[in-house]
Scaffold this active site. Structure first.
Site, PDB file in Angstrom:
ATOM      1  N   PRO A  16      46.360  92.502  15.921  1.00 22.79           N
ATOM      2  CA  PRO A  16      47.310  94.024  15.543  1.00 22.79           C
ATOM      3  C   PRO A  16      46.675  95.114  16.684  1.00 22.79           C
ATOM      4  O   PRO A  16      44.805  95.142  16.720  1.00 22.79           O
ATOM      5  CB  PRO A  16      46.827  94.560  14.004  1.00 22.79           C
ATOM      6  CG  PRO A  16      46.166  93.721  13.803  1.00 22.79           C
ATOM      7  CD  PRO A  16      46.106  92.522  14.171  1.00 22.79           C
ATOM      8  N   MET A  17      47.241  95.433  17.577  1.00 21.63           N
ATOM      9  CA  MET A  17      46.196  96.341  19.029  1.00 21.63           C
ATOM     10  C   MET A  17      47.175  98.343  18.879  1.00 21.63           C
ATOM     11  O   MET A  17      48.818  97.649  18.695  1.00 21.63           O
ATOM     12  CB  MET A  17      46.262  95.502  20.371  1.00 21.63           C
ATOM     13  CG  MET A  17      44.758  94.242  19.998  1.00 21.63           C
ATOM     14  SD  MET A  17      44.765  93.892  21.315  1.00 21.63           S
ATOM     15  CE  MET A  17      46.196  92.292  20.652  1.00 21.63           C
ATOM     16  N   GLN A  69      51.264  95.238   9.593  1.00 24.28           N
ATOM     17  CA  GLN A  69      49.851  95.775   9.472  1.00 24.28           C
ATOM     18  C   GLN A  69      49.768  97.181   9.278  1.00 24.28           C
ATOM     19  O   GLN A  69      50.525  98.624  10.163  1.00 24.28           O
ATOM     20  CB  GLN A  69      48.766  95.433  10.695  1.00 24.28           C
ATOM     21  CG  GLN A  69      47.493  95.944   9.773  1.00 24.28           C
ATOM     22  CD  GLN A  69      46.218  96.866  11.052  1.00 24.28           C
ATOM     23  OE1 GLN A  69      46.099  97.377  11.713  1.00 24.28           O
ATOM     24  NE2 GLN A  69      45.289  95.322  11.256  1.00 24.28           N
ATOM     25  N   CYS A  99      39.779 100.179  11.095  1.00 30.74           N
ATOM     26  CA  CYS A  99      40.121 100.821  12.586  1.00 30.74           C
ATOM     27  C   CYS A  99      39.781 102.326  11.789  1.00 30.74           C
ATOM     28  O   CYS A  99      38.800 103.158  11.103  1.00 30.74           O
ATOM     29  CB  CYS A  99      41.601 101.458  12.759  1.00 30.74           C
ATOM     30  SG  CYS A  99      41.996 102.639  14.050  1.00 30.74           S
ATOM     31  N   LYS A 138      41.997  93.457   6.642  1.00 31.00           N
ATOM     32  CA  LYS A 138      41.274  92.722   7.980  1.00 31.00           C
ATOM     33  C   LYS A 138      40.140  93.719   7.663  1.00 31.00           C
ATOM     34  O   LYS A 138      41.494  95.602   7.838  1.00 31.00           O
ATOM     35  CB  LYS A 138      41.784  92.741   9.060  1.00 31.00           C
ATOM     36  CG  LYS A 138      41.026  93.204  10.376  1.00 31.00           C
ATOM     37  CD  LYS A 138      42.519  92.705  11.794  1.00 31.00           C
ATOM     38  CE  LYS A 138      41.625  92.593  12.647  1.00 31.00           C
ATOM     39  NZ  LYS A 138      40.755  93.620  13.240  1.00 31.00           N
ATOM     40  N   ASN A 210      37.597  87.640  13.772  1.00 34.59           N
ATOM     41  CA  ASN A 210      37.458  88.492  15.058  1.00 34.59           C
ATOM     42  C   ASN A 210      36.529  88.958  15.875  1.00 34.59           C
ATOM     43  O   ASN A 210      35.628  89.260  15.288  1.00 34.59           O
ATOM     44  CB  ASN A 210      38.565  89.251  14.520  1.00 34.59           C
ATOM     45  CG  ASN A 210      39.790  90.307  15.477  1.00 34.59           C
ATOM     46  OD1 ASN A 210      39.595  91.582  15.179  1.00 34.59           O
ATOM     47  ND2 ASN A 210      39.909  90.369  16.218  1.00 34.59           N
ATOM     48  N   GLY A 211      36.973  89.418  16.678  1.00 36.76           N
ATOM     49  CA  GLY A 211      35.146  90.020  17.482  1.00 36.76           C
ATOM     50  C   GLY A 211      34.733  89.451  18.733  1.00 36.76           C
ATOM     51  O   GLY A 211      34.617  88.522  18.880  1.00 36.76           O
ATOM     52  N   GLY A 232      41.669  89.188  20.147  1.00 40.78           N
ATOM     53  CA  GLY A 232      42.254  90.621  20.443  1.00 40.78           C
ATOM     54  C   GLY A 232      42.450  90.810  22.171  1.00 40.78           C
ATOM     55  O   GLY A 232      43.861  90.534  22.229  1.00 40.78           O
ATOM     56  N   ARG A 233      41.536  91.506  22.288  1.00 43.19           N
ATOM     57  CA  ARG A 233      41.674  91.661  24.181  1.00 43.19           C
ATOM     58  C   ARG A 233      42.130  90.610  24.892  1.00 43.19           C
ATOM     59  O   ARG A 233      42.797  90.774  26.007  1.00 43.19           O
ATOM     60  CB  ARG A 233      40.870  92.549  24.434  1.00 43.19           C
ATOM     61  CG  ARG A 233      41.136  94.054  24.109  1.00 43.19           C
ATOM     62  CD  ARG A 233      39.543  94.880  24.038  1.00 43.19           C
ATOM     63  NE  ARG A 233      38.974  94.321  23.301  1.00 43.19           N
ATOM     64  CZ  ARG A 233      37.026  94.375  23.561  1.00 43.19           C
ATOM     65  NH1 ARG A 233      37.163  95.342  24.868  1.00 43.19           N
ATOM     66  NH2 ARG A 233      36.215  94.202  21.978  1.00 43.19           N
TER      67      ARG A 233
END
Length: 332
Positions: A16-17, A69, A99, A138, A210-211, A232-233
């Site tokens: 989720p972004m 989310q 976040c 998350k 993640n990451g 993600g990105r």
């Protein structure tokens, strides 16, 4: 604590972004991978209680499987929002405990919730009581300078007591003061070994990671230690990578007709036309998500420039595509 088989969940997902993984982005990503799990942007409980529910929750049937989310902390509000998510057809509800932005902190949710594991557990229980679909969390591995493994272990253990079986671990601390959200994705060091230890200590839970994951070798390395990987990105900026996921990592057979970037672009043009007819959506708000489709190819820069040119917004997207490819040929 609940025991039993590890819950099943896709081995790969797109994170989720905020401002990125809206429904148009998810439609685009689904053209590239049929089997990865997709996530919405974070949607706050307040936005669903006081705002335009349809604007936040409308989705295309083609997006499944897709998780909603939520950002929030009050169990009753979370239950209400989760119920809405289920009614609108989402396949999973995910609670954001990762976040670090100051705006999110002012709402008393996101990463700061890791300091209140029982509140998170209460929210998970309220959502699980409200819906039949899975409820997941998350989170980070710690907040600020708290780097003990015991901190994240106790968080997961407390929340799991209320029935959460899936935890997606962003393997960095969240610094609640002094770093921007962007810096929080880059400066705190990645410590994947803490996610691996969680899987060892909680073998009956689904532990995702993640990451900083940006290639197939990293995906395979992590899947040897945990149950799933969230990207993600890199998924957003280099989306063509997603087209290899189903066969490479998700056990799907190679398609009889290989997917091409041109076919995906043409499908997006059809989607842009449908969205314009049904909802008055201008194509630039959709096209922005596919600007990485030709990443690394000759002529990609000029192709992006055409699809980014708001002076062309009055044109039919098929005309824009033709212009983009005319530019591309000239630059190749």
């Amino acid at each position: 604590m609940t025991t039993g088989a590890v819950p099943t969940s896709p081995r790969l997902s797109v994170a989720p972004m905020l401002d990125w993984t809206d429904r148009h982005c998810r439609y685009f990503h689904r053209l590239l991978t049929r089997h990865a799990l997709l996530y919405t942007e974070m949607v706050t409980t307040g936005a669903l209680i006081h705002g335009d529910v349809e604007r936040h929750l409308r989705l295309d049937a083609a997006e499944h499987s897709v998780a909603l989310q939520l950002g929030g902390s009050e169990p009753g509000d979370l239950a209400h929002a989760a119920r809405l998510g289920e009614q609108w057809g989402y396949d999973e509800i995910n609670l954001n405990c990762g976040c670090p932005s100051e705006r999110v902190q002012r709402g008393a949710f996101g990463a700061c919730l890791m300091a209140e594991p029982q509140l998170v557990a209460d929210g998970v229980k309220a959502m699980r009581d409200a819906v039949a679909i899975p409820v997941t969390v998350k989170h980070r591995i710690g907040i600020d300078r708290e780097e003990r493994y015991g901190f994240v272990r106790d968080f997961v253990g407390t929340v799991a007591e209320e029935g959460c079986q899936t935890f997606i671990v962003h393997a960095r601390n969240a610094w609640l003061k002094g770093l921007s959200p962007k810096e929080n994705r880059e400066i705190p060091p990645l410590r994947y070994e803490l996610a691996y230890r969680l899987k060892q200590e909680f073998p009956h839970l689904h532990i995702g990671i993640n990451g900083g994951i940006d290639d197939d070798a990293k995906v395979q390395t992590h899947l040897a230690h945990v149950d799933s990987v969230m990207v993600g990105r890199e998924a957003y900026h280099n989306p063509w990578w997603l087209s290899t996921w189903d066969a490479q990592h998700l056990g799907a057979a190679e398609p009889a007709q290989p997917l091409t970037r041109e076919a995906v672009e043409a499908a997006m043009v059809d989607y842009m036309r449908r969205e314009a007819a049904a909802h008055g959506t201008g194509w630039p708000s959709i096209a922005r998500h596919m600007l990485g489709l030709r990443h690394g190819l000759p002529g990609a820069r000029r192709w992006r420039q055409v699809w980014s040119d708001h002076k062309l917004k009055a044109l039919d997207p098929a005309e824009v595509m033709a212009l983009a490819h005319g530019q591309e040929r000239a630059a190749a």
